[in-house]
Design an enzyme around this catalytic site. Sequence first.
Site, PDB file in Angstrom:
ATOM      1  N   ARG A 254      15.524  28.180  48.422  1.00  0.00           N
ATOM      2  CA  ARG A 254      16.221  28.380  49.713  1.00  0.00           C
ATOM      3  C   ARG A 254      15.344  28.066  50.803  1.00  0.00           C
ATOM      4  O   ARG A 254      14.284  28.601  51.109  1.00  0.00           O
ATOM      5  CB  ARG A 254      17.125  29.778  49.867  1.00  0.00           C
ATOM      6  N   GLU A 283      20.525  22.858  56.614  1.00  0.00           N
ATOM      7  CA  GLU A 283      20.895  21.724  56.079  1.00  0.00           C
ATOM      8  C   GLU A 283      22.334  21.442  56.212  1.00  0.00           C
ATOM      9  O   GLU A 283      22.561  20.095  56.613  1.00  0.00           O
ATOM     10  CB  GLU A 283      21.092  22.119  54.237  1.00  0.00           C
ATOM     11  N   HIS A 320      17.998  18.585  48.699  1.00  0.00           N
ATOM     12  CA  HIS A 320      18.836  19.615  47.754  1.00  0.00           C
ATOM     13  C   HIS A 320      19.368  18.995  46.408  1.00  0.00           C
ATOM     14  O   HIS A 320      20.427  19.273  46.149  1.00  0.00           O
ATOM     15  CB  HIS A 320      19.760  20.332  48.620  1.00  0.00           C
TER      16      HIS A 320
END
Length: 353
Positions: A254, A283, A320
């Site tokens: 994370r 993000e 990601h």
Amino acid sequence: MSIPPGEPVSSEGAVAENDPGGLRVLFTDIGPEDQISLETLCPRSWRVHFQSDTQLDVGDGAAPLAQVLCVFVRTPVTRKLLQHMPAVRLVATRSAGVDHIDLAACRESGIAVVHVPDYGAATVAEHTFTLLLGLARHLCEARSRVLQGGFSYRGLTGFELQGKVLGIVGCGRIGAHVARIALGFGMKVLSFDPQSQPKAANSLSIDFVGWSELLERSDILSLHVPLTPETHHLLDDSAFARVKPGVVLLNTARGALIDEEALLRALDRGTVAAAGLDVLEHEGGAAPEAPMGCGGLGCDRGWGASHPLLRHPRVLATPHVGFNTREAVARILQKTVDNIAAWQAGQPLHRVA
């Protein structure tokens, strides 16, 4: 316990009254391929609706009627959102992490929350080493040089993994798999984990050490802990002041585990030699095909190609994608449907709230 086809349920699986339809399930952040898979996996009795956006459209007629909300990590499930969805009794996330969900608000409203705790330790661990190897051998710069017609190796001297000390922060399923790969490269593995020696790592040659010792001895530091109030900005200026000079930092967990301004300072000082980042603190909720930007999740800064962290010559960033293999995605979708079905049957699996 079996539920007759077409019958809706309460939060614990009891058949709801005065509703002739099936279980109403709303999926968000769903691409075309995943939608095709889910249409096959979901029972025919369910009334399924899909939204492709990461940010839930509460104006969509399906939202206020949905009994199950199924999200991914880029859709924040807030108290305000839940107020617009009075029929929701289950939030099912297609992820291991649940930091994008207001668990307290769900508990107060009697909404169950389930997740997918183990969908692909190998998938994320392998991407961790993709980042590490890319940094170790300057792959991005080397490819760029070749595309420009240059074949000089000057300035592309890398480093071997054999003999290096890998420090793993969090040695659960993913961390343990990272350790297995590291041992195959001939690395020495240290780990700091609040649970001391997790079962997944008991049979591995891992030395469990304290936080300070891990920072001081690790040539490479890899993060594999969930985001909690205790782990938020785990790596800050104070931690970077204690790391072994020239450490390589990897994060496939994370983004908010790292204070990114502190990381920039450490990179500029050379305290951190390089960083491989699959996750960022802000993000946003941008669609996978869109440029990274302020799409949600509290994004209030200019994240994008112009941000100094992403432009830093010693940072290798990916959007990601650590979870994103065919095998892992298939498992995520299957386990998510299984989670919803188990909750519908009154026997919830993988419940976190």
